[in-house]
Motif scaffolding. Structure first.
Motif, PDB file in Angstrom:
ATOM      1  N   ILE A 102     -16.926   0.881  39.435  1.00 30.61           N
ATOM      2  CA  ILE A 102     -18.298   0.283  39.278  1.00 30.61           C
ATOM      3  C   ILE A 102     -19.339   1.253  38.850  1.00 30.61           C
ATOM      4  O   ILE A 102     -19.977   1.008  37.985  1.00 30.61           O
ATOM      5  CB  ILE A 102     -18.388  -0.741  40.523  1.00 30.61           C
ATOM      6  CG1 ILE A 102     -17.330  -1.876  40.508  1.00 30.61           C
ATOM      7  CG2 ILE A 102     -19.933  -1.271  40.182  1.00 30.61           C
ATOM      8  CD1 ILE A 102     -17.482  -2.993  41.362  1.00 30.61           C
ATOM      9  N   ALA A 103     -19.363   2.053  40.047  1.00 29.41           N
ATOM     10  CA  ALA A 103     -20.568   3.203  39.679  1.00 29.41           C
ATOM     11  C   ALA A 103     -20.289   3.953  38.395  1.00 29.41           C
ATOM     12  O   ALA A 103     -21.454   4.213  37.679  1.00 29.41           O
ATOM     13  CB  ALA A 103     -20.312   4.404  40.968  1.00 29.41           C
ATOM     14  N   LEU A 104     -19.250   4.377  38.018  1.00 30.34           N
ATOM     15  CA  LEU A 104     -18.882   5.401  36.935  1.00 30.34           C
ATOM     16  C   LEU A 104     -19.075   4.622  35.695  1.00 30.34           C
ATOM     17  O   LEU A 104     -19.586   4.930  34.608  1.00 30.34           O
ATOM     18  CB  LEU A 104     -17.575   5.911  37.007  1.00 30.34           C
ATOM     19  CG  LEU A 104     -17.357   7.053  37.750  1.00 30.34           C
ATOM     20  CD1 LEU A 104     -15.868   7.488  38.273  1.00 30.34           C
ATOM     21  CD2 LEU A 104     -18.765   8.280  37.701  1.00 30.34           C
ATOM     22  N   LEU A 140     -26.513   9.173  39.259  1.00 32.56           N
ATOM     23  CA  LEU A 140     -25.053   8.792  39.480  1.00 32.56           C
ATOM     24  C   LEU A 140     -24.839   8.819  41.085  1.00 32.56           C
ATOM     25  O   LEU A 140     -24.297   7.832  41.739  1.00 32.56           O
ATOM     26  CB  LEU A 140     -24.253   9.866  38.974  1.00 32.56           C
ATOM     27  CG  LEU A 140     -22.607   9.709  39.454  1.00 32.56           C
ATOM     28  CD1 LEU A 140     -22.110   8.074  38.839  1.00 32.56           C
ATOM     29  CD2 LEU A 140     -21.675  10.747  38.681  1.00 32.56           C
ATOM     30  N   ILE A 141     -25.291   9.585  42.047  1.00 30.73           N
ATOM     31  CA  ILE A 141     -25.417   9.769  43.162  1.00 30.73           C
ATOM     32  C   ILE A 141     -25.916   8.332  44.076  1.00 30.73           C
ATOM     33  O   ILE A 141     -25.302   8.086  44.834  1.00 30.73           O
ATOM     34  CB  ILE A 141     -25.847  10.995  43.881  1.00 30.73           C
ATOM     35  CG1 ILE A 141     -25.050  12.268  43.492  1.00 30.73           C
ATOM     36  CG2 ILE A 141     -26.053  10.933  45.379  1.00 30.73           C
ATOM     37  CD1 ILE A 141     -25.565  13.483  43.862  1.00 30.73           C
ATOM     38  N   SER A 142     -27.138   8.154  43.290  1.00 27.62           N
ATOM     39  CA  SER A 142     -27.704   7.000  43.955  1.00 27.62           C
ATOM     40  C   SER A 142     -27.030   5.789  43.628  1.00 27.62           C
ATOM     41  O   SER A 142     -26.863   4.743  44.433  1.00 27.62           O
ATOM     42  CB  SER A 142     -29.191   6.835  43.185  1.00 27.62           C
ATOM     43  OG  SER A 142     -29.940   8.054  43.644  1.00 27.62           O
ATOM     44  N   THR A 143     -26.383   5.663  42.497  1.00 27.15           N
ATOM     45  CA  THR A 143     -25.522   4.362  42.165  1.00 27.15           C
ATOM     46  C   THR A 143     -24.208   4.251  43.073  1.00 27.15           C
ATOM     47  O   THR A 143     -23.877   2.985  43.458  1.00 27.15           O
ATOM     48  CB  THR A 143     -25.132   4.548  40.602  1.00 27.15           C
ATOM     49  OG1 THR A 143     -26.122   4.880  39.604  1.00 27.15           O
ATOM     50  CG2 THR A 143     -24.539   3.545  40.207  1.00 27.15           C
ATOM     51  N   VAL A 144     -23.683   5.382  43.304  1.00 21.66           N
ATOM     52  CA  VAL A 144     -22.575   5.313  44.400  1.00 21.66           C
ATOM     53  C   VAL A 144     -23.037   4.853  45.486  1.00 21.66           C
ATOM     54  O   VAL A 144     -22.208   3.878  46.093  1.00 21.66           O
ATOM     55  CB  VAL A 144     -21.843   6.591  44.448  1.00 21.66           C
ATOM     56  CG1 VAL A 144     -20.912   6.620  45.753  1.00 21.66           C
ATOM     57  CG2 VAL A 144     -21.220   7.275  43.247  1.00 21.66           C
ATOM     58  N   LYS A 145     -24.092   5.173  46.039  1.00 21.04           N
ATOM     59  CA  LYS A 145     -24.583   4.493  47.319  1.00 21.04           C
ATOM     60  C   LYS A 145     -25.103   3.176  47.020  1.00 21.04           C
ATOM     61  O   LYS A 145     -24.878   2.296  47.893  1.00 21.04           O
ATOM     62  CB  LYS A 145     -25.969   5.392  47.926  1.00 21.04           C
ATOM     63  CG  LYS A 145     -25.368   6.714  48.133  1.00 21.04           C
ATOM     64  CD  LYS A 145     -26.452   7.618  48.647  1.00 21.04           C
ATOM     65  CE  LYS A 145     -27.471   7.965  47.770  1.00 21.04           C
ATOM     66  NZ  LYS A 145     -28.453   8.658  48.347  1.00 21.04           N
ATOM     67  N   ASP A 146     -25.674   2.782  46.001  1.00 21.61           N
ATOM     68  CA  ASP A 146     -26.185   1.348  45.666  1.00 21.61           C
ATOM     69  C   ASP A 146     -25.093   0.487  45.510  1.00 21.61           C
ATOM     70  O   ASP A 146     -25.325  -0.750  45.948  1.00 21.61           O
ATOM     71  CB  ASP A 146     -27.204   1.486  44.608  1.00 21.61           C
ATOM     72  CG  ASP A 146     -28.513   2.185  44.849  1.00 21.61           C
ATOM     73  OD1 ASP A 146     -28.769   2.054  45.933  1.00 21.61           O
ATOM     74  OD2 ASP A 146     -29.135   2.320  43.618  1.00 21.61           O
ATOM     75  N   TYR A 169     -19.063   8.086  52.357  1.00 19.33           N
ATOM     76  CA  TYR A 169     -20.046   8.118  51.241  1.00 19.33           C
ATOM     77  C   TYR A 169     -20.732   9.424  51.145  1.00 19.33           C
ATOM     78  O   TYR A 169     -21.054   9.864  50.163  1.00 19.33           O
ATOM     79  CB  TYR A 169     -21.470   7.179  51.493  1.00 19.33           C
ATOM     80  CG  TYR A 169     -20.903   5.705  51.115  1.00 19.33           C
ATOM     81  CD1 TYR A 169     -20.933   5.333  49.825  1.00 19.33           C
ATOM     82  CD2 TYR A 169     -21.084   4.567  51.960  1.00 19.33           C
ATOM     83  CE1 TYR A 169     -20.734   4.086  49.370  1.00 19.33           C
ATOM     84  CE2 TYR A 169     -20.884   3.226  51.557  1.00 19.33           C
ATOM     85  CZ  TYR A 169     -20.711   3.015  50.116  1.00 19.33           C
ATOM     86  OH  TYR A 169     -20.329   1.880  49.773  1.00 19.33           O
ATOM     87  N   TRP A 170     -21.042   9.937  52.280  1.00 18.35           N
ATOM     88  CA  TRP A 170     -21.541  11.470  52.086  1.00 18.35           C
ATOM     89  C   TRP A 170     -20.571  12.387  51.700  1.00 18.35           C
ATOM     90  O   TRP A 170     -21.189  13.245  50.959  1.00 18.35           O
ATOM     91  CB  TRP A 170     -21.917  11.745  53.872  1.00 18.35           C
ATOM     92  CG  TRP A 170     -22.521  13.098  54.028  1.00 18.35           C
ATOM     93  CD1 TRP A 170     -23.222  13.599  53.252  1.00 18.35           C
ATOM     94  CD2 TRP A 170     -22.627  13.799  55.130  1.00 18.35           C
ATOM     95  NE1 TRP A 170     -23.767  14.795  53.660  1.00 18.35           N
ATOM     96  CE2 TRP A 170     -23.404  14.953  55.047  1.00 18.35           C
ATOM     97  CE3 TRP A 170     -21.757  13.866  56.312  1.00 18.35           C
ATOM     98  CZ2 TRP A 170     -23.447  16.300  56.151  1.00 18.35           C
ATOM     99  CZ3 TRP A 170     -22.136  14.829  57.237  1.00 18.35           C
ATOM    100  CH2 TRP A 170     -22.718  15.939  57.142  1.00 18.35           C
ATOM    101  N   LEU A 171     -19.385  12.217  51.931  1.00 20.80           N
ATOM    102  CA  LEU A 171     -18.439  13.342  51.429  1.00 20.80           C
ATOM    103  C   LEU A 171     -18.304  13.198  49.757  1.00 20.80           C
ATOM    104  O   LEU A 171     -18.295  14.191  48.992  1.00 20.80           O
ATOM    105  CB  LEU A 171     -17.026  13.069  52.113  1.00 20.80           C
ATOM    106  CG  LEU A 171     -16.047  13.990  51.616  1.00 20.80           C
ATOM    107  CD1 LEU A 171     -16.222  15.470  51.850  1.00 20.80           C
ATOM    108  CD2 LEU A 171     -14.582  13.672  52.376  1.00 20.80           C
ATOM    109  N   VAL A 172     -18.122  11.677  49.625  1.00 21.40           N
ATOM    110  CA  VAL A 172     -18.020  11.448  47.910  1.00 21.40           C
ATOM    111  C   VAL A 172     -19.389  12.090  47.389  1.00 21.40           C
ATOM    112  O   VAL A 172     -19.208  12.637  46.406  1.00 21.40           O
ATOM    113  CB  VAL A 172     -17.979   9.919  47.812  1.00 21.40           C
ATOM    114  CG1 VAL A 172     -18.234   9.845  46.194  1.00 21.40           C
ATOM    115  CG2 VAL A 172     -16.526   9.368  48.341  1.00 21.40           C
ATOM    116  N   CYS A 173     -20.643  12.149  47.660  1.00 22.54           N
ATOM    117  CA  CYS A 173     -21.624  12.489  47.183  1.00 22.54           C
ATOM    118  C   CYS A 173     -21.944  13.828  47.279  1.00 22.54           C
ATOM    119  O   CYS A 173     -22.330  14.324  46.237  1.00 22.54           O
ATOM    120  CB  CYS A 173     -23.158  11.697  47.926  1.00 22.54           C
ATOM    121  SG  CYS A 173     -23.084   9.971  47.632  1.00 22.54           S
TER     122      CYS A 173
END
Length: 238
Positions: free
Chosen positions: A27-29, A170-176, A213-217
């Protein structure tokens, strides 16, 4: 005696939450890709001051930047089926479409793409405007069309300038994406909430999902740093 923190349950929850990482990432990508297309188109419309569309684009960007993402998510989730039902019942349009079986992932993707389009349009507009105007004049002097100038000269330089902001977005979107559970999409955050409710161990699962989430970002951030360095090396070698 109640434990302050159940480390064993947190560790057990990690792999079950990670199972839903693909939902978060796709969804993020994909929304980032669609949002970039929308954002670039909106930026070009505003730069070239296309009649009517430029004013509509300005209104769109203002609305997206002035309203919360969660509100936009609910508007898309509840609004689109309402409009589809209206057109079906009043005008007979799209009768073959069953609006009640549309996956909530589609609404999440659409709302995130529209949100990103508004923000990325400003990123692209600033990046395109940063390209030296002398290059436009030089390209015009050798007979290049506006499309050729944009594709071969302006956009490659603009994307290099925009890359850091694109990475942050992109990082913000992953978290959102943690919001999408609110419309029924089970992603990492959704799975964490489900597991927390089952075992009444919300703190433990929220710690677990925060670490993921932290590791992914961090991985995304490191990848973007490497990509930016490669681009800079390529620019210097030209």
């Amino acid at each position: 005696m109640e434990k302050l923190f159940d480390l064993d349950y947190m560790l057990k929850s990690l792999p079950r939450i990670v199972e839903y990482l693909p939902v978060t990432l796709w969804i993020a990508l994909l929304s980032m890709l669609l949002g970039s297309i929308i954002g670039l188109a909106t930026a070009l419309i505003r730069i070239y001051k296309v009649p009517v569309l430029a004013q509509l684009s300005t209104l769109y960007v203002s609305y997206i930047r002035g309203t919360p993402l969660i509100v936009q998510l609910f508007l898309v989730y509840y609004g689109i089926p309402k409009f589809l039902y209206f057109f079906q019942s009043e005008y007979g349009f799209l009768q073959q479409l069953n609006i009640y079986v549309i996956p909530p992932e589609i609404f999440a993707l659409l709302s995130f793409s529209l949100n990103l389009g508004g923000y990325l349009s400003e990123t692209f507009r600033a990046a395109i405007n940063s390209v030296d105007r002398g290059q436009f004049e030089a390209a015009n002097s050798i007979g290049m069309s506006q499309t050729q100038i944009m594709l071969k000269i302006v956009l490659p330089q603009a994307l290099t300038v925009a890359l850091p902001n694109l990475g942050n977005t992109l990082i913000s979107t992953v978290k959102d994406t943690s919001f999408i559970f609110m419309i029924g999409v089970v992603d990492m955050m959704g799975q964490a909430k489900i597991m927390g409710a089952r075992a009444l161990a919300f703190f433990e699962v929220y710690v677990a999902v925060s670490l993921i989430y932290w590791l992914v970002c961090i991985i995304i951030e490191r990848g973007l740093v490497v990509l930016e360095k490669r681009i800079r090396i390529y620019e210097r070698s030209e």
